[in-house]
Design an enzyme around this catalytic site. Structure first.
Site, PDB file in Angstrom:
ATOM      1  N   ALA A 104       0.822  -1.325   0.053  1.00 21.91           N
ATOM      2  CA  ALA A 104      -0.034  -0.069   0.017  1.00 21.91           C
ATOM      3  C   ALA A 104       0.891   1.213   0.009  1.00 21.91           C
ATOM      4  CB  ALA A 104      -1.188  -0.166   1.203  1.00 21.91           C
ATOM      5  N   GLY A 105       2.066   1.201  -0.298  1.00 20.72           N
ATOM      6  CA  GLY A 105       2.912   2.144  -0.391  1.00 20.72           C
ATOM      7  C   GLY A 105       3.457   2.721   0.896  1.00 20.72           C
ATOM      8  N   LEU A 106       3.236   1.952   2.027  1.00 25.03           N
ATOM      9  CA  LEU A 106       3.452   2.626   3.590  1.00 25.03           C
ATOM     10  C   LEU A 106       4.793   1.758   3.817  1.00 25.03           C
ATOM     11  CD1 LEU A 106       0.374   3.196   5.380  1.00 25.03           C
ATOM     12  CD2 LEU A 106       1.757   5.029   4.164  1.00 25.03           C
ATOM     13  N   ALA A 111       9.829  -2.294   6.572  1.00 22.86           N
ATOM     14  CA  ALA A 111       9.713  -2.412   7.890  1.00 22.86           C
ATOM     15  C   ALA A 111       9.916  -3.728   8.547  1.00 22.86           C
ATOM     16  CB  ALA A 111       8.276  -1.847   8.341  1.00 22.86           C
ATOM     17  N   ASP A 152      13.209   3.406   0.816  1.00 20.53           N
ATOM     18  CA  ASP A 152      12.200   2.808   1.690  1.00 20.53           C
ATOM     19  C   ASP A 152      12.831   2.114   3.153  1.00 20.53           C
ATOM     20  OD1 ASP A 152      10.082   3.209   0.180  1.00 20.53           O
ATOM     21  OD2 ASP A 152       9.025   1.118   0.199  1.00 20.53           O
TER      22      ASP A 152
HETATM   23  O1  PMV Z   1       7.159   0.355  -2.226  1.00 19.44           O
HETATM   24  P1  PMV Z   1       6.555   1.678  -2.304  1.00 19.44           P
HETATM   25  O2  PMV Z   1       5.029   1.690  -2.920  1.00 19.44           O
HETATM   26  O3  PMV Z   1       6.596   2.519  -0.914  1.00 19.44           O
HETATM   27  O4  PMV Z   1       7.350   2.600  -3.482  1.00 19.44           O
HETATM   28  C1  PMV Z   1       8.640   2.742  -3.331  1.00 19.44           C
HETATM   29  C2  PMV Z   1       9.030   3.933  -4.052  1.00 19.44           C
HETATM   30  C3  PMV Z   1       9.558   3.689  -5.458  1.00 19.44           C
HETATM   31  O5  PMV Z   1      10.106   5.179  -5.800  1.00 19.44           O
HETATM   32  C4  PMV Z   1       8.106   3.728  -6.314  1.00 19.44           C
HETATM   33  C5  PMV Z   1      10.184   2.590  -5.670  1.00 19.44           C
HETATM   34  C6  PMV Z   1      11.704   2.837  -5.384  1.00 19.44           C
HETATM   35  O6  PMV Z   1      12.353   1.738  -5.129  1.00 19.44           O
HETATM   36  O7  PMV Z   1      12.201   3.983  -4.792  1.00 19.44           O
END
Ligand code: PMV
Length: 316
Positions: A104-106, A111, A152
């Site tokens: 979900a991008g979080l 984590a 991340d």
């Molecule tokens: O995994 P997400 O949805 O948090 O996306 C990470 C961010 C991106 O820029 C899309 C991918 C990356 O490796 O930086």
């Protein structure tokens, strides 16, 4: 019985997702309202060498040896075991729980990796420093999608707002004035690998167009950094709107994200954008503390399955 517990927060990308994979700067902040938690417990009654992994949210209960080598949880365990050259693991169990929604991008994957690496290394008597945790978690990120930028695992490991450029040391941001953000979840789960892969295909077929988009996103991140570090975080709203428009051009927004972004702006947010890899997942809106709850309710009326109001502040 001795247990070793580690946690790691979720994260939101404020600016620069996708372009960050192509070397442009991005800004990300930890979201401490959600977190992954790993508890490693010695299991002296079990045969030595057995590492049991229990992750109720994904209905997983298995021995490490039963998982595919490229399973992210198996990989996180193997990386720690290999790093210390442990030949026979003391029997133990890892209980992995997380309140961070999956895909979900979080930052749920990062984590879980960070908390697993921390708890297991502590169990083995050698708690790893953040830079080692971060680089091992990066190796696991490669399984989620082949070309992670590393943003991340960095923001989740250090738990601080970061200005991030791929392959450079992370820069912890100076935040003289805290600000409030509302996070809205579309409820649509979308793996990072899909949207990152699609952007790569588009970039390969129209490199000039996409390089120009990425350049502009990079400028936006730089300008946002200046405003945030200069003590005017509430002025980044229009930069968020522009970043969302550029992400839409990259093809990673969707009707549900656009609906939540519009709802937040109509309810008084000074800027809003999707956050993370897109195609679903979460969006973020910049709010005054007074308007935040109002905006959260507007997001729920427009289909958000959950909202989080979070304060972004410097963490020492
Ligand atoms: O995994 P997400 O949805 O948090 O996306 C990470 C961010 C991106 O820029 C899309 C991918 C990356 O490796 O930086």
């Amino acid at each position: 019985m001795t247990a070793f517990t580690a946690t790691a927060p979720g994260k939101a990308i404020l600016f620069g997702e996708h372009a960050v994979v192509y070397g442009r700067p991005a800004i990300a902040v930890p979201v401490s309202q959600v977190q992954a938690r790993v508890v490693v417990t010695a299991e002296p009654r079990r045969p030595s060498g057995e590492v049991r992994i229990v992750a109720p949210e994904i209905e997983l209960e298995a021995s490490h040896s039963e998982l595919a080598v490229d399973h992210p949880l198996a990989k996180a365990v193997s990386l720690v075991v290999e790093m210390f050259g442990v030949e026979r693991m003391p029997a133990c169990s890892l209980r992995i729980t997380s309140t961070i929604p999956l895909a979900a991008g979080l930052g749920s994957g990062a984590a879980v990796s960070v908390a697993t690496i921390r708890a297991l290394s502590a169990f083995l008597g050698h708690p790893l420093p953040d830079d080692r945790v971060c680089s091992l978690a990066y190796e696991v990120e490669k399984l989620h999608h082949g070309t992670p930028s590393g943003i991340d695992n960095s923001v989740v490991t250090y738990g601080k707002p970061v200005y991030f450029v791929r392959d450079r040391p992370i820069q912890v941001m100076n935040l003289p004035a805290p600000f409030t953000m509302v996070i809205g979840d579309t409820g649509i789960r979308s793996p990072t690998s899909l949207s990152v892969g699609d952007v790569r295909v588009r970039w390969q077929s129209e490199p000039e167009k996409y390089e120009a988009i990425f350049d502009r996103v990079g400028e936006i991140s730089q300008s946002a950094r200046q405003l945030i570090e200069g003590g005017s975080p509430m002025s980044v709203g229009s930069l968020m709107n522009e970043n969302h428009a550029l992400l839409t051009q990259m093809g990673v927004s969707c009707a549900e994200l656009d609906r939540l972004v519009d709802a937040a702006l109509q309810a008084g947010a000074s800027g809003a954008k999707l956050s993370g890899s897109g195609r679903g997942g979460n969006m973020i809106a910049l709010a005054t503390p007074q308007d935040a709850e109002l905006i959260a309710r507007a997001l729920e009326r427009s289909g958000a399955v959950r909202t989080i109001v979070t304060q972004v502040r410097a963490i020492r």
